[in-house]
Write a protein that holds these residues in place. Structure first.
Motif, PDB file in Angstrom:
ATOM      1  N   VAL A 248     -10.884  50.599 -20.318  1.00  0.00           N
ATOM      2  CA  VAL A 248     -10.137  51.635 -20.227  1.00  0.00           C
ATOM      3  C   VAL A 248      -8.933  51.356 -19.635  1.00  0.00           C
ATOM      4  CG1 VAL A 248      -9.513  53.890 -19.153  1.00  0.00           C
ATOM      5  CG2 VAL A 248     -11.925  53.404 -20.215  1.00  0.00           C
ATOM      6  N   MET A 249      -8.787  50.281 -18.671  1.00  0.00           N
ATOM      7  CA  MET A 249      -7.540  49.898 -17.979  1.00  0.00           C
ATOM      8  C   MET A 249      -6.788  49.159 -19.063  1.00  0.00           C
ATOM      9  SD  MET A 249      -9.238  48.644 -14.700  1.00  0.00           S
ATOM     10  CE  MET A 249      -8.020  47.333 -13.980  1.00  0.00           C
ATOM     11  N   ALA A 250      -7.378  48.314 -20.052  1.00  0.00           N
ATOM     12  CA  ALA A 250      -6.835  47.399 -20.975  1.00  0.00           C
ATOM     13  C   ALA A 250      -5.969  48.129 -22.199  1.00  0.00           C
ATOM     14  CB  ALA A 250      -7.530  46.241 -21.244  1.00  0.00           C
ATOM     15  N   ILE A 251      -6.573  49.157 -22.406  1.00  0.00           N
ATOM     16  CA  ILE A 251      -5.954  49.831 -23.600  1.00  0.00           C
ATOM     17  C   ILE A 251      -4.365  50.156 -23.543  1.00  0.00           C
ATOM     18  CG2 ILE A 251      -6.102  52.109 -24.853  1.00  0.00           C
ATOM     19  CD1 ILE A 251      -9.027  51.958 -24.405  1.00  0.00           C
ATOM     20  N   PRO A 252      -3.879  50.664 -22.456  1.00  0.00           N
ATOM     21  CA  PRO A 252      -2.390  50.938 -22.491  1.00  0.00           C
ATOM     22  C   PRO A 252      -1.795  49.496 -22.509  1.00  0.00           C
ATOM     23  CG  PRO A 252      -3.591  52.159 -20.824  1.00  0.00           C
ATOM     24  CD  PRO A 252      -4.654  51.073 -21.430  1.00  0.00           C
ATOM     25  N   LEU A 253      -2.167  48.153 -21.956  1.00  0.00           N
ATOM     26  CA  LEU A 253      -1.637  47.161 -21.933  1.00  0.00           C
ATOM     27  C   LEU A 253      -1.471  46.571 -23.503  1.00  0.00           C
ATOM     28  CD1 LEU A 253      -0.447  44.799 -20.730  1.00  0.00           C
ATOM     29  CD2 LEU A 253      -2.605  43.882 -20.353  1.00  0.00           C
ATOM     30  N   VAL A 254      -2.751  46.971 -24.222  1.00  0.00           N
ATOM     31  CA  VAL A 254      -2.607  46.476 -25.499  1.00  0.00           C
ATOM     32  C   VAL A 254      -1.859  46.925 -26.266  1.00  0.00           C
ATOM     33  CG1 VAL A 254      -4.391  46.215 -27.721  1.00  0.00           C
ATOM     34  CG2 VAL A 254      -5.220  45.392 -25.564  1.00  0.00           C
ATOM     35  N   GLY A 255      -1.567  48.551 -26.039  1.00  0.00           N
ATOM     36  CA  GLY A 255      -0.780  49.465 -26.890  1.00  0.00           C
ATOM     37  C   GLY A 255       0.405  48.970 -27.030  1.00  0.00           C
ATOM     38  N   THR A 256       1.113  48.914 -25.607  1.00  0.00           N
ATOM     39  CA  THR A 256       2.200  48.275 -25.255  1.00  0.00           C
ATOM     40  C   THR A 256       2.754  47.228 -26.061  1.00  0.00           C
ATOM     41  OG1 THR A 256       2.267  49.730 -23.119  1.00  0.00           O
ATOM     42  CG2 THR A 256       3.915  48.047 -23.421  1.00  0.00           C
ATOM     43  N   LEU A 257       1.751  45.948 -25.892  1.00  0.00           N
ATOM     44  CA  LEU A 257       1.970  44.667 -26.459  1.00  0.00           C
ATOM     45  C   LEU A 257       2.000  44.737 -28.003  1.00  0.00           C
ATOM     46  CD1 LEU A 257      -0.222  42.495 -23.950  1.00  0.00           C
ATOM     47  CD2 LEU A 257       2.425  42.540 -24.121  1.00  0.00           C
ATOM     48  N   SER A 258       1.000  45.440 -28.639  1.00  0.00           N
ATOM     49  CA  SER A 258       1.083  45.524 -29.850  1.00  0.00           C
ATOM     50  C   SER A 258       2.171  46.271 -30.439  1.00  0.00           C
ATOM     51  CB  SER A 258      -0.329  46.150 -30.394  1.00  0.00           C
ATOM     52  OG  SER A 258      -0.664  47.427 -29.891  1.00  0.00           O
ATOM     53  N   ALA A 259       2.684  47.249 -29.865  1.00  0.00           N
ATOM     54  CA  ALA A 259       3.876  48.149 -30.308  1.00  0.00           C
ATOM     55  C   ALA A 259       5.162  47.100 -30.720  1.00  0.00           C
ATOM     56  CB  ALA A 259       4.303  49.143 -29.240  1.00  0.00           C
ATOM     57  N   THR A 260       5.197  46.319 -29.921  1.00  0.00           N
ATOM     58  CA  THR A 260       6.447  45.107 -30.148  1.00  0.00           C
ATOM     59  C   THR A 260       6.416  44.751 -31.440  1.00  0.00           C
ATOM     60  OG1 THR A 260       6.498  44.567 -27.803  1.00  0.00           O
ATOM     61  CG2 THR A 260       7.788  43.241 -29.397  1.00  0.00           C
ATOM     62  N   PHE A 261       5.145  44.434 -32.038  1.00  0.00           N
ATOM     63  CA  PHE A 261       4.795  43.501 -33.263  1.00  0.00           C
ATOM     64  C   PHE A 261       4.715  44.652 -34.549  1.00  0.00           C
ATOM     65  CE2 PHE A 261       3.135  40.907 -30.125  1.00  0.00           C
ATOM     66  CZ  PHE A 261       4.052  39.835 -30.283  1.00  0.00           C
ATOM     67  N   ILE A 262       4.122  45.881 -34.167  1.00  0.00           N
ATOM     68  CA  ILE A 262       4.181  46.762 -35.015  1.00  0.00           C
ATOM     69  C   ILE A 262       5.275  47.844 -35.587  1.00  0.00           C
ATOM     70  CG2 ILE A 262       2.550  48.814 -35.881  1.00  0.00           C
ATOM     71  CD1 ILE A 262       0.192  47.609 -34.502  1.00  0.00           C
ATOM     72  N   VAL A 263       5.855  48.231 -34.617  1.00  0.00           N
ATOM     73  CA  VAL A 263       6.923  49.086 -34.491  1.00  0.00           C
ATOM     74  C   VAL A 263       8.245  48.710 -34.005  1.00  0.00           C
ATOM     75  CG1 VAL A 263       5.500  51.169 -35.048  1.00  0.00           C
ATOM     76  CG2 VAL A 263       6.150  50.508 -32.647  1.00  0.00           C
ATOM     77  N   GLY A 264       8.262  47.716 -33.420  1.00  0.00           N
ATOM     78  CA  GLY A 264       9.504  46.961 -32.929  1.00  0.00           C
ATOM     79  C   GLY A 264       9.944  47.551 -31.586  1.00  0.00           C
ATOM     80  N   GLU A 265       8.855  48.197 -30.795  1.00  0.00           N
ATOM     81  CA  GLU A 265       9.334  48.465 -29.460  1.00  0.00           C
ATOM     82  C   GLU A 265       9.429  47.375 -28.480  1.00  0.00           C
ATOM     83  OE1 GLU A 265       7.223  52.955 -30.245  1.00  0.00           O
ATOM     84  OE2 GLU A 265       6.366  51.676 -28.723  1.00  0.00           O
ATOM     85  N   VAL A 266      10.488  47.670 -27.683  1.00  0.00           N
ATOM     86  CA  VAL A 266      10.570  46.667 -26.595  1.00  0.00           C
ATOM     87  C   VAL A 266      10.484  47.233 -25.401  1.00  0.00           C
ATOM     88  CG1 VAL A 266      12.321  44.808 -25.533  1.00  0.00           C
ATOM     89  CG2 VAL A 266      12.383  45.239 -28.233  1.00  0.00           C
ATOM     90  N   PRO A 267       9.283  46.897 -24.513  1.00  0.00           N
ATOM     91  CA  PRO A 267       9.040  47.506 -23.336  1.00  0.00           C
ATOM     92  C   PRO A 267      10.251  47.306 -22.240  1.00  0.00           C
ATOM     93  CG  PRO A 267       7.044  46.250 -24.069  1.00  0.00           C
ATOM     94  CD  PRO A 267       8.315  45.887 -24.948  1.00  0.00           C
ATOM     95  N   HIS A 268      10.533  48.206 -21.531  1.00  0.00           N
ATOM     96  CA  HIS A 268      11.601  47.989 -20.132  1.00  0.00           C
ATOM     97  C   HIS A 268      10.692  47.502 -18.998  1.00  0.00           C
ATOM     98  CE1 HIS A 268      14.753  49.639 -22.632  1.00  0.00           C
ATOM     99  NE2 HIS A 268      13.750  50.261 -23.222  1.00  0.00           N
ATOM    100  N   TRP A 269      11.168  47.145 -18.034  1.00  0.00           N
ATOM    101  CA  TRP A 269      10.690  46.570 -16.770  1.00  0.00           C
ATOM    102  C   TRP A 269       9.855  48.046 -16.217  1.00  0.00           C
ATOM    103  CZ3 TRP A 269      11.278  49.202 -12.174  1.00  0.00           C
ATOM    104  CH2 TRP A 269      12.316  49.808 -12.026  1.00  0.00           C
ATOM    105  N   GLN A 270      10.195  49.095 -16.333  1.00  0.00           N
ATOM    106  CA  GLN A 270       9.721  50.374 -15.873  1.00  0.00           C
ATOM    107  C   GLN A 270       8.091  50.580 -16.745  1.00  0.00           C
ATOM    108  OE1 GLN A 270      12.891  50.467 -16.939  1.00  0.00           O
ATOM    109  NE2 GLN A 270      14.288  51.745 -15.674  1.00  0.00           N
ATOM    110  N   ASP A 271       8.059  50.059 -17.939  1.00  0.00           N
ATOM    111  CA  ASP A 271       6.826  50.280 -18.570  1.00  0.00           C
ATOM    112  C   ASP A 271       5.834  49.193 -18.143  1.00  0.00           C
ATOM    113  OD1 ASP A 271       7.458  52.012 -20.825  1.00  0.00           O
ATOM    114  OD2 ASP A 271       9.106  50.588 -21.235  1.00  0.00           O
ATOM    115  N   TRP A 272       6.292  47.954 -17.686  1.00  0.00           N
ATOM    116  CA  TRP A 272       5.438  46.932 -17.282  1.00  0.00           C
ATOM    117  C   TRP A 272       4.549  47.353 -15.801  1.00  0.00           C
ATOM    118  CZ3 TRP A 272       3.501  44.476 -20.846  1.00  0.00           C
ATOM    119  CH2 TRP A 272       4.371  44.094 -21.831  1.00  0.00           C
TER     120      TRP A 272
END
Length: 297
Positions: A248-272
């Protein structure tokens, strides 16, 4: 300890549910949210029904169970799935995933408020960590000229519904297997979502859908509502609590990382930073407490 097969299944499940967040965002570029949910939920539930029935499961609820299933479906299906898709529409998909997985915190708080479950120091730590994460994301949304703070409200409402539904499911008295109950909740919920979509949104123009759009729909039907559900229910009973928590803990991390490749979203420091605090919050409420050794006689 878990077997190698369980470990691989858990890794695949975490990837499937993590990647699902940017895949939903990809779908919403060409399809309205309620129609997206109606299509993927109904088709996914139908093939899941056929698969589970082929395995010899008893599929028909008793008369009393129909009411319980419909009641459970309100927060677990209509609440979570409907509110979360509006949250994904408003927010970056990784950010929506982070907020959605504050669900375990709502579960323990609702349990304390309505079922006299004890508030432990670990629960207080979880609430503090989740609050910091929410504050960080809300602050960033309010700072942006085009920010969508309403999306945070959608996702927190979805997490609340999921937490409430989890408590109700634990206390429900049903003779059907949890997998069959979930299938019926999805089928009944999809009927309501179809009705809402027909009333509130324009009919989708499927002829204009791109290949990525069709692929994202197929992912929602066969992976999110299909294979992932089968993997989860196939191993949930035998999975150690600590292992479930890590997934459960890892799912948000996978979602944030994969979003960069799938929809081009760039996480900000607040996200991390928010991911780190949400992972700490989930660990606080789901990680099993260390058992004290019995005193020597």
């Amino acid at each position: 300890m878990i077997s190698r097969r369980q470990l691989w299944a858990l890794l695949v499940l975490t990837l499937m549910w993590g990647v699902n967040w940017p895949m939903m965002k990809l779908s919403l570029q060409e399809l309205t949210p309620l129609y997206f949910r109606a299509i993927t939920m109904s088709l996914g539930a139908l093939w899941l029904f056929a698969y589970v029935a082929s395995k010899g499961e008893r599929m028909r609820p008793s008369r009393a169970e129909w009411i319980t299933i419909a009641w459970l479906g309100l927060p677990n299906v209509l609440g979570w799935h409907t509110l979360s898709i509006f949250g994904v529409q408003e927010l970056a998909s990784g950010r929506a995933a982070i907020l959605g997985f504050t669900m375990p915190i709502f579960t323990v708080l609702l349990g304390a408020a309505f079922f006299n479950e004890r508030i432990t120091p670990r629960v207080r730590l979880a609430v503090l960590c989740a609050g910091i994460a929410i504050g960080l994301l809300l602050w960033h949304e309010l700072q942006r000229l085009s920010g969508r703070p309403a999306g945070i409200a959608w996702m927190l409402g979805a997490a609340f519904c999921w937490g409430l539904g989890t408590l109700q499911f634990r206390r429900a008295h049903l003779t059907l297997s949890p997998m069959v109950v979930t299938v019926w909740m999805l089928l009944l919920g999809s009927v309501v979502v179809w009705a809402l979509a027909l009333m509130l949104e324009p009919w989708p123009q499927a002829a204009g859908f791109s290949l990525p759009m069709w692929l994202s729909l197929a992912y929602g039907v066969f992976i999110n509502y299909g294979v992932a559900q089968l993997i989860w229910f196939g191993m949930a009973r035998d999975l150690p609590p600590a292992t479930s928590a890590m997934s459960v803990m890892a799912i948000p991390l996978v979602g944030t990382l994969s979003a960069t490749f799938i929809v081009g979203e760039v996480p900000h420091w607040q996200d991390w930073v928010a991911i780190a605090f949400v992972m700490m919050a989930i660990a606080s409420v789901l990680w099993p407490a260390r058992q004290r050794a019995p005193a020597a006689q």
